[in-house]
Design a protein around this motif. Structure first.
Motif, PDB file in Angstrom:
ATOM      1  N   GLU A 156       1.297  23.231 138.318  1.00 41.93           N
ATOM      2  CA  GLU A 156       0.365  24.055 137.561  1.00 41.93           C
ATOM      3  C   GLU A 156      -0.471  23.123 136.683  1.00 41.93           C
ATOM      4  O   GLU A 156       0.054  22.211 136.058  1.00 41.93           O
ATOM      5  CB  GLU A 156       1.189  25.026 136.708  1.00 41.93           C
ATOM      6  CG  GLU A 156       0.393  25.958 135.864  1.00 41.93           C
ATOM      7  CD  GLU A 156       1.311  26.936 135.137  1.00 41.93           C
ATOM      8  OE1 GLU A 156       0.809  27.588 134.216  1.00 41.93           O
ATOM      9  OE2 GLU A 156       2.509  27.053 135.468  1.00 41.93           O
ATOM     10  N   TRP A 157      -1.773  23.328 136.638  1.00 39.74           N
ATOM     11  CA  TRP A 157      -2.698  22.530 135.846  1.00 39.74           C
ATOM     12  C   TRP A 157      -2.663  23.062 134.415  1.00 39.74           C
ATOM     13  O   TRP A 157      -2.980  24.227 134.190  1.00 39.74           O
ATOM     14  CB  TRP A 157      -4.082  22.662 136.454  1.00 39.74           C
ATOM     15  CG  TRP A 157      -5.149  21.748 135.976  1.00 39.74           C
ATOM     16  CD1 TRP A 157      -6.309  22.137 135.382  1.00 39.74           C
ATOM     17  CD2 TRP A 157      -5.214  20.331 136.065  1.00 39.74           C
ATOM     18  NE1 TRP A 157      -7.086  21.054 135.090  1.00 39.74           N
ATOM     19  CE2 TRP A 157      -6.443  19.921 135.497  1.00 39.74           C
ATOM     20  CE3 TRP A 157      -4.359  19.351 136.550  1.00 39.74           C
ATOM     21  CZ2 TRP A 157      -6.816  18.587 135.421  1.00 39.74           C
ATOM     22  CZ3 TRP A 157      -4.744  18.023 136.469  1.00 39.74           C
ATOM     23  CH2 TRP A 157      -5.954  17.657 135.912  1.00 39.74           C
ATOM     24  N   VAL A 158      -2.252  22.252 133.431  1.00 38.93           N
ATOM     25  CA  VAL A 158      -2.120  22.733 132.055  1.00 38.93           C
ATOM     26  C   VAL A 158      -2.892  21.851 131.088  1.00 38.93           C
ATOM     27  O   VAL A 158      -3.132  20.676 131.343  1.00 38.93           O
ATOM     28  CB  VAL A 158      -0.638  22.815 131.603  1.00 38.93           C
ATOM     29  CG1 VAL A 158       0.144  23.781 132.469  1.00 38.93           C
ATOM     30  CG2 VAL A 158       0.015  21.448 131.577  1.00 38.93           C
ATOM     31  N   GLU A 159      -3.264  22.455 129.970  1.00 33.20           N
ATOM     32  CA  GLU A 159      -3.985  21.743 128.919  1.00 33.20           C
ATOM     33  C   GLU A 159      -2.998  21.148 127.926  1.00 33.20           C
ATOM     34  O   GLU A 159      -2.004  21.772 127.562  1.00 33.20           O
ATOM     35  CB  GLU A 159      -4.918  22.707 128.188  1.00 33.20           C
ATOM     36  CG  GLU A 159      -5.766  22.042 127.135  1.00 33.20           C
ATOM     37  CD  GLU A 159      -6.707  23.020 126.443  1.00 33.20           C
ATOM     38  OE1 GLU A 159      -7.339  22.600 125.459  1.00 33.20           O
ATOM     39  OE2 GLU A 159      -6.810  24.183 126.878  1.00 33.20           O
ATOM     40  N   THR A 160      -3.275  19.917 127.510  1.00 29.11           N
ATOM     41  CA  THR A 160      -2.461  19.300 126.461  1.00 29.11           C
ATOM     42  C   THR A 160      -3.307  19.167 125.205  1.00 29.11           C
ATOM     43  O   THR A 160      -4.541  19.192 125.262  1.00 29.11           O
ATOM     44  CB  THR A 160      -1.951  17.900 126.865  1.00 29.11           C
ATOM     45  OG1 THR A 160      -3.059  16.995 126.930  1.00 29.11           O
ATOM     46  CG2 THR A 160      -1.219  17.931 128.187  1.00 29.11           C
ATOM     47  N   VAL A 161      -2.637  19.048 124.072  1.00 25.38           N
ATOM     48  CA  VAL A 161      -3.319  18.795 122.812  1.00 25.38           C
ATOM     49  C   VAL A 161      -2.680  17.576 122.170  1.00 25.38           C
ATOM     50  O   VAL A 161      -1.496  17.310 122.355  1.00 25.38           O
ATOM     51  CB  VAL A 161      -3.252  20.014 121.858  1.00 25.38           C
ATOM     52  CG1 VAL A 161      -4.081  21.167 122.397  1.00 25.38           C
ATOM     53  CG2 VAL A 161      -1.842  20.459 121.612  1.00 25.38           C
ATOM     54  N   ASP A 162      -3.486  16.841 121.432  1.00 26.89           N
ATOM     55  CA  ASP A 162      -3.005  15.637 120.762  1.00 26.89           C
ATOM     56  C   ASP A 162      -1.934  16.005 119.741  1.00 26.89           C
ATOM     57  O   ASP A 162      -2.177  16.805 118.836  1.00 26.89           O
ATOM     58  CB  ASP A 162      -4.184  14.932 120.085  1.00 26.89           C
ATOM     59  CG  ASP A 162      -3.750  13.645 119.417  1.00 26.89           C
ATOM     60  OD1 ASP A 162      -3.198  13.723 118.305  1.00 26.89           O
ATOM     61  OD2 ASP A 162      -3.949  12.580 120.023  1.00 26.89           O
ATOM     62  N   VAL A 163      -0.757  15.434 119.878  1.00 27.73           N
ATOM     63  CA  VAL A 163       0.376  15.785 119.028  1.00 27.73           C
ATOM     64  C   VAL A 163       0.088  15.518 117.554  1.00 27.73           C
ATOM     65  O   VAL A 163       0.447  16.318 116.686  1.00 27.73           O
ATOM     66  CB  VAL A 163       1.674  15.075 119.504  1.00 27.73           C
ATOM     67  CG1 VAL A 163       1.582  13.574 119.347  1.00 27.73           C
ATOM     68  CG2 VAL A 163       2.885  15.619 118.783  1.00 27.73           C
ATOM     69  N   VAL A 164      -0.565  14.408 117.241  1.00 28.19           N
ATOM     70  CA  VAL A 164      -0.840  14.073 115.840  1.00 28.19           C
ATOM     71  C   VAL A 164      -1.831  15.066 115.247  1.00 28.19           C
ATOM     72  O   VAL A 164      -1.614  15.610 114.160  1.00 28.19           O
ATOM     73  CB  VAL A 164      -1.355  12.620 115.698  1.00 28.19           C
ATOM     74  CG1 VAL A 164      -1.791  12.342 114.279  1.00 28.19           C
ATOM     75  CG2 VAL A 164      -0.277  11.637 116.144  1.00 28.19           C
TER      76      VAL A 164
END
Length: 189
Positions: A156-164
């Protein structure tokens, strides 16, 4: 609550009211695809056809013996990355009812289940935490979650966000749970 067919099984470890068609209602617990009496002393003799939730049972097993030792102040903040179907968030909601709960679960089916299970008790994001904002392929794992490290199978193609960037939006985080199926160190800068 409404009856749910067992084709949509409850979360592992959830004590439910169960019935077979229009038969008597009894409390059972689903554990690894088998139905048990709530104390897990005896397996159920008949597989139910429908269930509805009545009480949560949390059994994090030997892999997490620190759960009973945790302390979070009232009005504190708990963040769970890899919320899956909401077991940790539900446990924290029951144990620390005055805290703010945030969960991140990128796998779409687990996200929807977690969001419905927790309702307004937690803010759930359908994104994955990572070292940068981007998109990644997420492998689906049937039994216990999903991972960007899963080989083969459905993806599945998912969006990530910068953890910091994402976590710095919180004034303070009292407890951070990283349950990312092998990716815990990869998301920390």
């Amino acid at each position: 609550s409404e009856w749910t067919p067992v084709s949509e099984p409850p979360v592992d470890g959830l004590i439910v009211e169960a019935r077979t068609n229009d038969g008597p209602i009894r409390q059972l617990l689903l554990h690894r695809t088998l139905w048990w009496e709530p104390d897990m002393s005896v397996m159920a003799t008949e597989t139910p056809t429908h269930w509805r939730a009545v009480q949560l049972k949390y059994d994090f097993g030997d892999f997490n013996p620190v759960m009973p030792l945790l302390s979070v102040p009232d009005n504190g903040t708990i963040v769970v990355a890899g919320a899956y179907k909401g077991d940790y968030l539900s446990y924290f909601n029951e144990r620390f009812p005055l805290v703010h709960l945030y969960g991140y679960e990128p796998q779409s089916e687990a996200f929807e289940f977690c969001r419905k299970r927790l309702g307004e008790k937690a803010i759930i994001s359908p994104k994955a935490l990572a070292t940068a904002s981007r998109h990644v392929w997420l492998g689906k794992v049937k039994s216990d979650g999903c991972s960007v490290y899963a080989d083969g199978g459905q993806r599945e193609w998912v969006e990530t966000v910068d953890v910091v960037q994402e976590l710095s939006q919180r004034a303070q985080i009292d407890l951070l749970v990283l349950n990312c199926e092998g990716g815990e160190w990869a998301i920390l800068p």
